[in-house]
Scaffold this active site. Structure first.
Site, PDB file in Angstrom:
ATOM      1  N   TYR A 142      -5.881  -0.221   2.506  1.00 31.57           N
ATOM      2  CA  TYR A 142      -6.977  -0.146   3.484  1.00 31.57           C
ATOM      3  C   TYR A 142      -7.808   1.124   3.313  1.00 31.57           C
ATOM      4  O   TYR A 142      -8.992   1.154   3.651  1.00 31.57           O
ATOM      5  CB  TYR A 142      -6.421  -0.152   4.913  1.00 31.57           C
ATOM      6  CG  TYR A 142      -6.212  -1.510   5.506  1.00 31.57           C
ATOM      7  CD1 TYR A 142      -5.297  -2.393   4.950  1.00 31.57           C
ATOM      8  CD2 TYR A 142      -6.918  -1.917   6.626  1.00 31.57           C
ATOM      9  CE1 TYR A 142      -5.084  -3.638   5.504  1.00 31.57           C
ATOM     10  CE2 TYR A 142      -6.714  -3.157   7.184  1.00 31.57           C
ATOM     11  CZ  TYR A 142      -5.797  -4.016   6.625  1.00 31.57           C
ATOM     12  OH  TYR A 142      -5.604  -5.247   7.175  1.00 31.57           O
ATOM     13  N   LYS A 189       7.507  -4.713  -2.091  1.00 29.67           N
ATOM     14  CA  LYS A 189       7.391  -5.544  -3.296  1.00 29.67           C
ATOM     15  C   LYS A 189       7.802  -4.644  -4.461  1.00 29.67           C
ATOM     16  O   LYS A 189       7.037  -4.415  -5.414  1.00 29.67           O
ATOM     17  CB  LYS A 189       5.940  -6.057  -3.414  1.00 29.67           C
ATOM     18  CG  LYS A 189       5.692  -7.090  -4.482  1.00 29.67           C
ATOM     19  CD  LYS A 189       6.284  -8.453  -4.186  1.00 29.67           C
ATOM     20  CE  LYS A 189       6.120  -9.368  -5.388  1.00 29.67           C
ATOM     21  NZ  LYS A 189       6.867 -10.639  -5.262  1.00 29.67           N
ATOM     22  N   ASP A 221       7.434 -11.440  -0.070  1.00 24.93           N
ATOM     23  CA  ASP A 221       7.298 -12.900  -0.173  1.00 24.93           C
ATOM     24  C   ASP A 221       8.502 -13.601   0.463  1.00 24.93           C
ATOM     25  O   ASP A 221       8.364 -14.615   1.151  1.00 24.93           O
ATOM     26  CB  ASP A 221       7.070 -13.344  -1.630  1.00 24.93           C
ATOM     27  CG  ASP A 221       8.004 -12.683  -2.624  1.00 24.93           C
ATOM     28  OD1 ASP A 221       8.747 -11.748  -2.246  1.00 24.93           O
ATOM     29  OD2 ASP A 221       7.999 -13.102  -3.802  1.00 24.93           O
ATOM     30  N   ASP A 245      -0.204  -6.329   8.071  1.00 27.22           N
ATOM     31  CA  ASP A 245      -1.318  -7.080   8.647  1.00 27.22           C
ATOM     32  C   ASP A 245      -1.031  -8.576   8.562  1.00 27.22           C
ATOM     33  O   ASP A 245      -1.163  -9.321   9.529  1.00 27.22           O
ATOM     34  CB  ASP A 245      -2.610  -6.743   7.889  1.00 27.22           C
ATOM     35  CG  ASP A 245      -3.795  -7.526   8.408  1.00 27.22           C
ATOM     36  OD1 ASP A 245      -3.960  -7.595   9.634  1.00 27.22           O
ATOM     37  OD2 ASP A 245      -4.546  -8.094   7.583  1.00 27.22           O
ATOM     38  N   ASP A 249       0.506 -11.328  11.790  1.00 26.04           N
ATOM     39  CA  ASP A 249      -0.208 -12.538  12.237  1.00 26.04           C
ATOM     40  C   ASP A 249       0.719 -13.741  12.144  1.00 26.04           C
ATOM     41  O   ASP A 249       0.766 -14.593  13.037  1.00 26.04           O
ATOM     42  CB  ASP A 249      -1.453 -12.799  11.372  1.00 26.04           C
ATOM     43  CG  ASP A 249      -2.735 -12.279  12.035  1.00 26.04           C
ATOM     44  OD1 ASP A 249      -2.626 -11.367  12.880  1.00 26.04           O
ATOM     45  OD2 ASP A 249      -3.830 -12.784  11.715  1.00 26.04           O
TER      46      ASP A 249
END
Ligand code: IPM
Ligand code: MG
Length: 351
Positions: A142, A189, A221, A245, A249
């Site tokens: 970001y 990751k 994942d 983020d 959600d």
């Protein structure tokens, strides 16, 4: 207690849901003898229209000198389909997070017994789900270097983390795990990304300071998958900005409505409290949006002030409204639905 709270309603349904949270907070303050001084300020598209900046200096001054910030939503469709827009409302949120040093975003996911069958997941999968994400909020892709090369034909965004940034977020994660079930999952990751390897190495080195916490390391994942398979197997999860983020959600719909989940963004001093949902422009001005996520965010704010009874009183009255069916149309099915403002009035009255 006297509290100065910056009030940033923002865009879309922001002003409507914030108005209900104010009613509820004022009712709690009355009941427990506190005085709240609300300090409204502009942000988002509303601020772009007024002064050309989604997080004006004046707004920052108000936030920085308050005890907390209560925030509605940010974003306007007029900017979404215009990739060439020079200023966008979302930049206001990012600037605010950075300037207020809000590096830890706390996003819980829990279920409400009375709403369990509204979840897109089966009851037996989600019963007992009570997890919380700690998303790093002021670093990573970001805020990394970005740009275009090759006459605009190539674009890049970079994900950068320092050990210090990982440590301060992980510290909050360990501390939260100590207060809960002493289980911490580090989401990364590390099989591919160097920044993830720094995360993993840093968290591993901190394990010995918290011998009671059982730490697991999972790839993002796999977490995305297990989150819908067995959400109730998680407790505290820590992760970097973009992974957080996306996963928060995903997690937010487990409860049955996006309009229910609150959040807090914390730094060294001031906290910002906001619903997880966005500005929902289709509903703006219609008095139909669900105010509960904002009201529950205010409860998180009282918790952080150490006012636990006040926070609990808010959660209790929210639960009552849900079980008595005093709900906005997103939760009403075929039953009677109430307006945003009516739900707010009901909550304030029943406090
Ligand atoms: C969130 C939002 C923001 C983010 C947007 C509006 C910039 O999606 O708070 O999760 O990506 O952080
Ligand atoms: Mg998001």
């Amino acid at each position: 207690m006297e509290l100065n709270i910056a009030l940033l309603a923002g865009d879309g349904i922001g002003p409507e849901v914030i108005a209900q949270a104010v009613k509820v907070c004022d009712a709690v303050a009355d009941k427990y003898n506190h005085k709240i001084h609300w300090r409204p300020a502009l942000t988002g598209a509303a601020a772009i229209d007024a002064v050309g900046d989604p997080y004006p200096e004046e707004t920052h001054a108000i936030c920085a000198s308050s005890d907390a910030v209560l925030f509605g939503a940010i974003g306007h469709p007029r900017f979404d389909n215009d990739p060439s827009a020079k200023v966008r409302p979302e930049q206001g949120l990012l600037k605010m997070r950075q300037k207020l040093g809000l590096f830890a975003n706390v996003r819980p996911t829990f279920t409400f017994p009375s709403l369990i069958d509204r979840s897109p997941l089966k009851r037996e999968r989600i019963e007992g789900t009570d997890l919380v994400f700690l998303r790093e909020l002021t670093g990573g892709i970001y805020f990394g270097k970005r740009g275009r090369e090759d006459d605009g034909e190539t674009a890049f965004d970079t994900c950068t983390y320092t050990r210090k940034e990982v440590q301060r977020l992980a510290k909050k994660g360990f501390e939260m795990a100590m207060k809960r079930s002493k289980k911490l999952c580090c989401v990364d990751k590390a099989n591919v990304l160097e920044s993830s390897r720094l995360w993993r190495e840093t968290v591993q080195a901190m394990e010995k300071e918290y011998p009671e916490v059982q730490v697991s390391y999972e790839f993002v994942d796999a977490v995305a998958m297990r989150l819908v398979q067995w959400p109730n197997s998680y407790d505290v999860l820590i992760t970097e900005n973009l992974f957080g983020d996306i996963l928060t959600d995903e997690a937010s719909v487990i409860s049955g409505s996006m309009g229910l989940m609150p959040s807090a963004s914390l730094g060294e001093s001031i906290g910002l409290y906001e619903p997880i949902h966005g500005s929902y422009p289709q509903a703006a001005g219609k008095d139909i949006a669900n105010p509960l996520a904002t009201v529950l965010s205010a409860a998180m704010m009282f918790d952080d002030f150490g006012l636990f009874q006040e926070a609990e009183a808010i959660r209790d009255v929210v639960n009552r409204s849900l079980s008595e069916g005093v709900v906005t149309e997103d939760l009403a099915d075929k039953g009677k639905s109430y307006k945003t403002s009516e739900v707010g009035n009901w909550l304030a009255k029943h406090l």
